[in-house]
Design an enzyme around this catalytic site. Sequence first.
Site, PDB file in Angstrom:
ATOM      1  N   HIS A 356     -62.769 -21.105  92.969  1.00 57.95           N
ATOM      2  CA  HIS A 356     -62.856 -20.103  94.043  1.00 57.95           C
ATOM      3  C   HIS A 356     -63.815 -18.955  93.769  1.00 57.95           C
ATOM      4  CE1 HIS A 356     -59.476 -21.502  96.570  1.00 57.95           C
ATOM      5  NE2 HIS A 356     -59.020 -21.956  95.416  1.00 57.95           N
ATOM      6  N   LYS A 544     -61.199  -5.969 103.441  1.00 57.00           N
ATOM      7  CA  LYS A 544     -61.161  -6.956 102.364  1.00 57.00           C
ATOM      8  C   LYS A 544     -60.948  -6.199 101.066  1.00 57.00           C
ATOM      9  CE  LYS A 544     -65.350  -8.293 103.735  1.00 57.00           C
ATOM     10  NZ  LYS A 544     -65.182  -9.715 103.862  1.00 57.00           N
ATOM     11  N   ARG A 545     -60.707  -6.922  99.957  1.00 59.65           N
ATOM     12  CA  ARG A 545     -60.601  -6.242  98.673  1.00 59.65           C
ATOM     13  C   ARG A 545     -61.847  -5.391  98.434  1.00 59.65           C
ATOM     14  NH1 ARG A 545     -56.997  -8.068  94.886  1.00 59.65           N
ATOM     15  NH2 ARG A 545     -57.762  -6.249  93.744  1.00 59.65           N
ATOM     16  N   LYS A 550     -68.853  -6.973  97.225  1.00 62.21           N
ATOM     17  CA  LYS A 550     -68.619  -7.033  98.674  1.00 62.21           C
ATOM     18  C   LYS A 550     -69.355  -5.902  99.399  1.00 62.21           C
ATOM     19  CE  LYS A 550     -64.086  -9.255  98.096  1.00 62.21           C
ATOM     20  NZ  LYS A 550     -64.055 -10.524  98.846  1.00 62.21           N
ATOM     21  N   THR A 652     -62.867 -15.743 104.124  1.00 63.47           N
ATOM     22  CA  THR A 652     -62.079 -16.383 105.173  1.00 63.47           C
ATOM     23  C   THR A 652     -61.841 -15.403 106.326  1.00 63.47           C
ATOM     24  OG1 THR A 652     -60.188 -15.914 103.732  1.00 63.47           O
ATOM     25  CG2 THR A 652     -60.885 -18.210 103.914  1.00 63.47           C
ATOM     26  N   LYS A 656     -61.684 -15.617 110.683  1.00 65.98           N
ATOM     27  CA  LYS A 656     -60.636 -15.036 111.549  1.00 65.98           C
ATOM     28  C   LYS A 656     -61.267 -14.150 112.622  1.00 65.98           C
ATOM     29  CE  LYS A 656     -57.740 -15.118 107.489  1.00 65.98           C
ATOM     30  NZ  LYS A 656     -57.400 -14.370 106.264  1.00 65.98           N
TER      31      LYS A 656
HETATM   32  C1  26V Z   1     -58.722 -13.992  89.048  1.00 67.74           C
HETATM   33  C2  26V Z   1     -57.848 -13.264  88.290  1.00 67.74           C
HETATM   34  C3  26V Z   1     -58.270 -12.934  86.921  1.00 67.74           C
HETATM   35  C4  26V Z   1     -57.174 -12.409  86.088  1.00 67.74           C
HETATM   36  C5  26V Z   1     -56.128 -11.585  86.745  1.00 67.74           C
HETATM   37  C6  26V Z   1     -55.633 -12.072  88.048  1.00 67.74           C
HETATM   38  C7  26V Z   1     -56.617 -12.868  88.830  1.00 67.74           C
HETATM   39  C8  26V Z   1     -56.325 -13.220  90.132  1.00 67.74           C
HETATM   40  C9  26V Z   1     -57.214 -13.954  90.879  1.00 67.74           C
HETATM   41  C10 26V Z   1     -58.417 -14.340  90.342  1.00 67.74           C
HETATM   42  C11 26V Z   1     -59.401 -15.173  91.096  1.00 67.74           C
HETATM   43  C12 26V Z   1     -59.805 -14.658  92.361  1.00 67.74           C
HETATM   44  C13 26V Z   1     -60.693 -15.621  93.061  1.00 67.74           C
HETATM   45  C14 26V Z   1     -60.664 -15.442  94.549  1.00 67.74           C
HETATM   46  O1  26V Z   1     -59.804 -14.811  95.103  1.00 67.74           O
HETATM   47  N1  26V Z   1     -61.639 -16.018  95.198  1.00 67.74           N
HETATM   48  C15 26V Z   1     -61.753 -15.951  96.634  1.00 67.74           C
HETATM   49  O2  26V Z   1     -61.227 -17.166  97.145  1.00 67.74           O
HETATM   50  C16 26V Z   1     -61.300 -17.218  98.559  1.00 67.74           C
HETATM   51  C17 26V Z   1     -60.614 -18.497  98.992  1.00 67.74           C
HETATM   52  O3  26V Z   1     -61.338 -19.594  98.560  1.00 67.74           O
HETATM   53  C18 26V Z   1     -62.744 -17.143  99.022  1.00 67.74           C
HETATM   54  O4  26V Z   1     -62.771 -17.143 100.420  1.00 67.74           O
HETATM   55  C19 26V Z   1     -63.402 -15.872  98.493  1.00 67.74           C
HETATM   56  O5  26V Z   1     -64.766 -15.858  98.815  1.00 67.74           O
HETATM   57  C20 26V Z   1     -63.221 -15.797  96.995  1.00 67.74           C
HETATM   58  O6  26V Z   1     -63.690 -14.549  96.503  1.00 67.74           O
END
Ligand code: 26V
Length: 811
Positions: A356, A544-545, A550, A652, A656
């Site tokens: 992701h 968004k975050r 971003k 995403t 929406k």
């Molecule tokens: C990484 C970590 C690292 C350690 C601590 C907790 C944590 C939690 C989540 C993540 C990975 C985040 C990756 C993510 O959210 N990617 C997003 O995924 C969406 C669905 O596929 C996509 O639409 C977004 O572009 C993408 O940033």
Amino acid sequence: MINIGKEEFKKAYLKKFLEIHGEELGEGNSYKKYEALGNLVKDYVGEKWVETTKKYNNSGEKQIYYFSMEFLLGRLLGDALLNLGIRDVCREALKDLGIDLGELESLEHDQGLGNGGLGRLAACFLDSMASLNIAGHGCGIRYKYGFFEQRIVDDKQVEVSDNWLRDGNLWEKRKQDKKEIVKFGGEVITEEVNGVMKFTHVNYEPILAIPYDTPVVGYEHETINNLRLWSAETVSDEFDFSSFSRGEFLKALEYKNSVEAISQVLYPNDTQYEGKILRLKQQYFFVSAGVQSIIRHYKKHGGKIENLDEKIAIHINDTHPTLAIPELMRILLDEEGLGWEEAWKITTGTISYTNHTILAEALEKWPIDMFKTLLPRIYMIVEEINKRYCQELWNKYIGQWDKISRMAIIADGQVRMAHLAVVGSHSVNGVAKLHTEILKKQEMKDLYYFYPNKFNNKTNGITHRRWLIKSNPQLTRLLKNTIGDGFIKHPTDLIKFEAEVHKKEIQLELAKIKRLNKEKLAKTILNTKGIIIDPDSIFDVQVKRIHAYKRQSLNCLKIMHLYNEILANPNKDMVPRTFIFGGKAAPSYYLAKNTIELINKIANVINNDKRVNEKMKVVFLDNYRVSLAEEIIRATDLSEQISTTTKEASGTSNMKFMMNGALTIATLDGANIEIKDEVGLDNIFIFGLQSQEVLDYYKYGGYSSYEYYRDDQRIRAVIDDLINGRYCSDKERFRPIYDNLITYNDEFFVLKDFDSYIETNSRVDDEFRDLYKWQRKCGINIAHSGIFSSDRTISEYATGIWGSELIYKNL
Ligand code: 26V
């Protein structure tokens, strides 16, 4: 579909109220009314839930398990009512009783067990699997506290814990009898018995994993799947009272707390994140409990271990559940007694993986020592996987040590989870075309050339049931009246709307609906922020975050520049705009928090400057979450998707917004590219660097943000405004943002894209003046949004990755 009339529903509701509260429905206490309705809905769901489970057990159809550390479900009542087909009847029945359904729905606490895109995607996928009658279930962690609640105090983000279970959660069912034991620590005894190696795990710490099941209601109520979230408890809950007198009571309590900590809190997706042992524990905890319970259930219903990969698919959502690979190997080897080759074939055949993000900081790696101490047997298995894999690499790349160590699973004192995920699964997918290309050609280049057939693309999607039908009833009604209701089951039928969008009356209707939704949002903004906004202004939204890539900062510079322009030219001919932001910053991500404060300071200055207020306002909405997103998105005119090209894997919210008839201003990043391909360049506002240009800059250098600062007077003015006290009396307050853009050469090309962003924004303005033309474009976006339904995405996963005959038949 539940077949029930209004009168019958009223009766059932009153009965339920009496039953669970021991009193008759009276005035006040809306929460009790919500509880009664929720419990009634649960009854309707319950029967079918049991039936679906029975059907699965008897039919032997392939079961899909979606493993994810995050499920960002939001509220469930409205969706359950919709999918049961009784939302309208319920609304009418309650109205007769003097109750507003909308009010009851809004009392439900959002289930916020996710950071953002990845967790919400998991929730949309559950909805689509159930609605397509695919036997697809979720597996994750029942965090006691969800993602933090955000408050804005003195313009800054303050995090408050999200105690979402405080008032109870009527959707979940604790399944004590389905508990599993997860083992941590200890040692492994290796011995040879009759010529076969035996591995016995001893002196481990057993942790009890208790599942809580939540029904996932499919559209039209044919299928009810299961979301199973695991909670950590001590194996024995009974206190040894003799220990009390020995003064060990507190120790016992301390121990209990340390065990429960495993499922206590969701980790925020921080940029500074370093592998923490508690997170590794969380990962193994839910993955081990999940895999064990799948196999137990499978065997109980007569499944043969040799056929596991034909009957079960386990999908891992990012690398977080990668330990499912060695855990499944452990069970097959140590408990089922299979040999390595057979176990490996079954494991890789069962598991598939989605990546992701290409952001380096999100690629999980664990220090070997930590891994080995916490999971000794699992580490041995990972070592063996690595050994065999490196042998294969060696056979192909003789003597190329650098390449082999770059590709290894264990190297530099760390275990690389992404490599383990690729090696141990049969499918690796990215989440939009560009992202998959970047994975193949850049981030995972070596692995791709070694396993070219594993890699594939599955462009993300969103459930149109929540994000259109439920959240935007007026637009749904218009669509039904013009093209019929076929799009509900076949979202690509929305394309029929294209033939309607040139009609003036449809354009007017679209404008009317948008205006209604904007008025509602304006009311929410007035109530929550005390800011008056103009529903006739362009609602320009970035939610968004908050993250540097971003580029909320680019949007801020645009607003600061516009402010300068209006002051310089009070008669500037422009369409009034309301700039709306929302989003959480990771608690330790200083730059992101600084950006939130900047937005709020800009809002204070601009909203209190009468000279510009008829032309612009700025709002930061606190605590962005699923339920707030539903309100905001349907009321948006302009959707901001302005990440640095190559950085947003898909996005995403872009889908929406499109589905709700907003136009998009975007870089050619993530799924924006597919959106552009769908609607054509006339119906989207594209600006900024192209992916190859960004990649080249990263590779060869050659960008100097200072030159843009020096040479463009507009940029100089707004950058100087960051540190001259204009927005904050403490001139140093926004130094971090300034430094990021100037001193550290602007990693995300904000200044480089500034000019084309401003120019494109003025095109937006020109286009918005022609209401009919604008609404036609909105209509084209709606008509083309069907392929971004997660039903399409899930069909592709089902046929392309999870494949089974029964699944094909269902689609
Ligand atoms: C990484 C970590 C690292 C350690 C601590 C907790 C944590 C939690 C989540 C993540 C990975 C985040 C990756 C993510 O959210 N990617 C997003 O995924 C969406 C669905 O596929 C996509 O639409 C977004 O572009 C993408 O940033």
